[in-house]
Write a protein that holds these residues in place. Structure first.
Motif, PDB file in Angstrom:
ATOM      1  N   GLY A 289     -25.262   9.614  41.150  1.00  0.00           N
ATOM      2  CA  GLY A 289     -23.870   9.200  41.276  1.00  0.00           C
ATOM      3  C   GLY A 289     -22.872  10.327  41.451  1.00  0.00           C
ATOM      4  N   LYS A 290     -23.337  11.570  41.618  1.00  0.00           N
ATOM      5  CA  LYS A 290     -22.425  12.710  41.719  1.00  0.00           C
ATOM      6  C   LYS A 290     -22.348  13.237  43.154  1.00  0.00           C
ATOM      7  N   TYR A 291     -21.297  13.990  43.414  1.00  0.00           N
ATOM      8  CA  TYR A 291     -21.178  14.749  44.647  1.00  0.00           C
ATOM      9  C   TYR A 291     -21.712  16.153  44.393  1.00  0.00           C
ATOM     10  N   GLY A 292     -22.185  16.827  45.446  1.00  0.00           N
ATOM     11  CA  GLY A 292     -22.722  18.165  45.284  1.00  0.00           C
ATOM     12  C   GLY A 292     -22.194  19.131  46.319  1.00  0.00           C
ATOM     13  N   VAL A 293     -21.664  20.276  45.855  1.00  0.00           N
ATOM     14  CA  VAL A 293     -21.211  21.327  46.759  1.00  0.00           C
ATOM     15  C   VAL A 293     -21.820  22.652  46.323  1.00  0.00           C
ATOM     16  N   THR A 294     -21.880  23.587  47.255  1.00  0.00           N
ATOM     17  CA  THR A 294     -22.334  24.937  46.935  1.00  0.00           C
ATOM     18  C   THR A 294     -21.185  25.912  47.158  1.00  0.00           C
ATOM     19  N   ILE A 295     -20.951  26.780  46.159  1.00  0.00           N
ATOM     20  CA  ILE A 295     -19.911  27.800  46.231  1.00  0.00           C
ATOM     21  C   ILE A 295     -20.471  29.090  45.642  1.00  0.00           C
ATOM     22  N   ASN A 296     -20.374  30.169  46.398  1.00  0.00           N
ATOM     23  CA  ASN A 296     -20.869  31.465  45.963  1.00  0.00           C
ATOM     24  C   ASN A 296     -19.747  32.203  45.235  1.00  0.00           C
ATOM     25  N   LEU A 297     -19.843  32.253  43.932  1.00  0.00           N
ATOM     26  CA  LEU A 297     -18.795  32.871  43.131  1.00  0.00           C
ATOM     27  C   LEU A 297     -18.890  34.391  43.089  1.00  0.00           C
ATOM     28  N   ARG A 298     -19.836  34.959  43.831  1.00  0.00           N
ATOM     29  CA  ARG A 298     -19.873  36.417  43.974  1.00  0.00           C
ATOM     30  C   ARG A 298     -18.862  36.895  45.021  1.00  0.00           C
TER      31      ARG A 298
ATOM     32  N   PRO B 171     -31.805   1.244  36.660  1.00  0.00           N
ATOM     33  CA  PRO B 171     -31.392   0.847  38.006  1.00  0.00           C
ATOM     34  C   PRO B 171     -32.084   1.686  39.077  1.00  0.00           C
ATOM     35  N   SER B 172     -32.116   1.165  40.277  1.00  0.00           N
ATOM     36  CA  SER B 172     -32.653   1.901  41.418  1.00  0.00           C
ATOM     37  C   SER B 172     -31.523   2.596  42.151  1.00  0.00           C
ATOM     38  N   VAL B 173     -31.764   3.840  42.540  1.00  0.00           N
ATOM     39  CA  VAL B 173     -30.785   4.603  43.311  1.00  0.00           C
ATOM     40  C   VAL B 173     -31.465   5.118  44.569  1.00  0.00           C
ATOM     41  N   THR B 174     -30.668   5.430  45.571  1.00  0.00           N
ATOM     42  CA  THR B 174     -31.202   5.931  46.830  1.00  0.00           C
ATOM     43  C   THR B 174     -30.887   7.410  46.976  1.00  0.00           C
TER      44      THR B 174
ATOM     45  N   ASP C 235     -25.879   3.795  41.981  1.00  0.00           N
ATOM     46  CA  ASP C 235     -26.614   3.398  43.179  1.00  0.00           C
ATOM     47  C   ASP C 235     -27.060   4.614  43.984  1.00  0.00           C
ATOM     48  N   ALA C 236     -26.241   5.674  43.996  1.00  0.00           N
ATOM     49  CA  ALA C 236     -26.577   6.877  44.744  1.00  0.00           C
ATOM     50  C   ALA C 236     -27.377   7.835  43.887  1.00  0.00           C
ATOM     51  N   GLY C 237     -28.389   8.456  44.478  1.00  0.00           N
ATOM     52  CA  GLY C 237     -29.163   9.454  43.777  1.00  0.00           C
ATOM     53  C   GLY C 237     -28.394  10.750  43.634  1.00  0.00           C
ATOM     54  N   ALA C 238     -29.047  11.750  43.073  1.00  0.00           N
ATOM     55  CA  ALA C 238     -28.422  13.059  42.916  1.00  0.00           C
ATOM     56  C   ALA C 238     -28.152  13.676  44.284  1.00  0.00           C
ATOM     57  N   PRO C 239     -27.143  14.527  44.380  1.00  0.00           N
ATOM     58  CA  PRO C 239     -26.866  15.170  45.676  1.00  0.00           C
ATOM     59  C   PRO C 239     -27.912  16.217  46.020  1.00  0.00           C
ATOM     60  N   LYS C 240     -28.246  16.320  47.289  1.00  0.00           N
ATOM     61  CA  LYS C 240     -29.019  17.456  47.754  1.00  0.00           C
ATOM     62  C   LYS C 240     -28.160  18.708  47.619  1.00  0.00           C
ATOM     63  N   LEU C 241     -28.788  19.852  47.641  1.00  0.00           N
ATOM     64  CA  LEU C 241     -28.065  21.104  47.492  1.00  0.00           C
ATOM     65  C   LEU C 241     -27.027  21.245  48.609  1.00  0.00           C
ATOM     66  N   GLY C 242     -25.745  21.205  48.220  1.00  0.00           N
ATOM     67  CA  GLY C 242     -24.660  21.341  49.192  1.00  0.00           C
ATOM     68  C   GLY C 242     -24.430  20.119  50.067  1.00  0.00           C
ATOM     69  N   GLN C 243     -24.931  18.969  49.650  1.00  0.00           N
ATOM     70  CA  GLN C 243     -24.869  17.777  50.498  1.00  0.00           C
ATOM     71  C   GLN C 243     -23.445  17.389  50.884  1.00  0.00           C
ATOM     72  N   HIS C 244     -22.491  17.581  49.988  1.00  0.00           N
ATOM     73  CA  HIS C 244     -21.138  17.089  50.233  1.00  0.00           C
ATOM     74  C   HIS C 244     -20.139  18.214  50.520  1.00  0.00           C
ATOM     75  N   ASN C 245     -20.644  19.332  51.025  1.00  0.00           N
ATOM     76  CA  ASN C 245     -19.728  20.427  51.357  1.00  0.00           C
ATOM     77  C   ASN C 245     -18.652  19.995  52.340  1.00  0.00           C
ATOM     78  N   ASP C 246     -19.051  19.277  53.379  1.00  0.00           N
ATOM     79  CA  ASP C 246     -18.064  18.850  54.385  1.00  0.00           C
ATOM     80  C   ASP C 246     -17.049  17.888  53.777  1.00  0.00           C
TER      81      ASP C 246
END
Length: 407
Positions: free
Chosen positions: A73-82, A346-349, A373-384
């Motif tokens: 159920g979460k959104y996922g983004v990648t950010i390089n804090l270096r 519950p089932s999630v996709t 309903d939604a599965g975990a985000p892939k690495l950086g899935q919701h960057n856009d």
């Protein structure tokens, strides 16, 4: 979204179980939880990302079932804090969030330039909830912990096991889950305070004292009586019941839990088990049963070992004796009518794993039910979607950042 918490946005820097479990609860009730991870370490920010079990032979940072379960159920983004650009992106995300939460070791956020004082400069009323072993102050703040260590330090491990053997431990990071529940309460309490006063705050959560809170009677026994609680296996902690234990049944690894609260229930147990020795004079009272508890348990175990566990449990409950099958995963997840009614699994996709079941939230709300309903985000899935649409950066900037490892 129309969930009870759909007005909230959470900048989630947490991971593993302790932080991820808390924000999963918020997401289930509609909060927009944005999970921030590191693009350089390829999922190692959260050790669960690529850890099994798996649905098939595939392996990778987007295929861990544990991560999928705790981040549904979460959104996922990648950010390089270096990078300076990555730090600026995080500042922009914090500026439009209600909550920042993390479960790094004490000092990590400060070292990355995002301690509470900096968070307040970004957004004055931010709610910041941290979650680590010993908290951000005190003599042990620099010690680093994992769930099993927390359980050992807090005293939970000491009380677990059989008499006259080494502590058994709990076999799993249960205190990660326990501290996740505390973290959820902390977030909601701080948000309620902000709603009333307009003030944000830093909530400094420590998992070791949270573990100690699970041992109130043992702690009281020491503070009042100077008496150390000893591991007692499945027997009653303070000799309040006997028989009280787990007993073998017919079949491989089949067991039943039985607890007799008084003389009457012992007599009922004896009748159901057809074992008159349980009502012999030497077992007539609780003090007598406790004196001969090993013999008592052996009698009960000998009588249960040939019985079918579900049938025996039904017979005992019908007679008025507290009892239950020690349930297998299949019996809990697939065979429990009440959990099915609650929709607890519950089932999630998930984009790669597919349609799978995860743990739900053990609460039933009549007006604002949880939903996953939604599965975990892939690495950086919701960057856009998050860095682009929500924060307003164009596709060219995102492509440039991705190429240079900023996101």
């Amino acid at each position: 979204m129309t969930g009870a918490l759909s007005h909230l946005r959470v900048c989630d820097l947490s991971g593993q179980l302790a932080g991820a479990g808390a924000t999963k609860i918020l997401a289930a009730f509609g909060a927009q939880v944005i999970r921030v991870e590191d693009p350089v370490s390829r999922g190692l920010w959260d050790a669960l990302r690529g850890v099994g079990p798996y649905v098939d032979e595939r392996r990778g940072v987007d295929l861990g079932a544990g991560f999928n379960n705790h981040n549904a159920g979460k959104y996922g983004v990648t950010i390089n804090l270096r990078t300076d650009e990555g730090k600026q992106l995080l500042r922009e995300l914090i500026a439009i969030s209600d909550v920042v939460c993390e479960n790094f070791a004490a000092g990590v956020m400060e070292n990355r330039g995002f301690g509470y004082e900096e968070l307040k400069r970004i957004k004055s009323d931010i709610v910041y909830v941290s979650n680590c072993g010993f908290g951000h102050s005190g003599p042990y703040r620099d010690f680093k912990t994992w769930g099993p260590i927390v359980q050992a330090v807090s005293g939970l491990t000491y009380t677990s096991g059989l008499p006259d053997t080494e502590p058994a431990g709990w076999g799993f990071s249960y205190m990660d889950h326990g501290s996740a529940f505390y973290m959820t309460v902390a977030i909601m309490a701080a948000l309620h305070h902000r709603e009333r006063t307009g003030e944000g705050q830093h909530v400094d959560l420590a998992t070791v004292p949270a573990g100690m809170a699970m041992l109130p009677t043992e702690i009281l026994d020491w503070t009042v009586n100077r008496r150390m609680t000893q591991p007692s296996g499945n027997r009653a902690d303070f000799d309040e019941y006997a028989p009280h234990g787990i007993y073998p049944c017919a079949g491989e690894d089949r067991w039943i839990a039985i607890a007799c609260r008084d003389d009457r229930e012992v007599a009922l147990l004896a009748k159901v088990l057809d074992e008159p020795a349980l009502t012999a004079d030497r077992f007539a009272t609780l003090p007598q049963r406790l004196t001969s508890v090993a013999e008592l348990d052996a009698l009960v175990g000998a009588a249960t070992t040939s019985r079918d566990a579900p049938t025996l449990a039904d017979d005992l409950v019908a007679a008025g004796v507290p009892a239950s099958v020690v349930k297998s995963p299949a019996e809990r997840i697939d065979g429990d009518a009440d959990l099915t009614r609650m929709g607890l699994f519950p089932s999630v996709t998930h984009p790669d794993i597919g349609r799978v079941r995860v743990e739900g939230i053990p609460m039933t709300f009549s007006a604002t039910p949880w939903h996953l309903d939604a599965g975990a985000p892939k690495l950086g899935q919701h960057n856009d979607e998050i860095l682009g649409t929500l924060l307003g950066h164009d596709a060219q900037a995102l492509a440039d950042w991705a190429e240079r490892g900023v996101i």
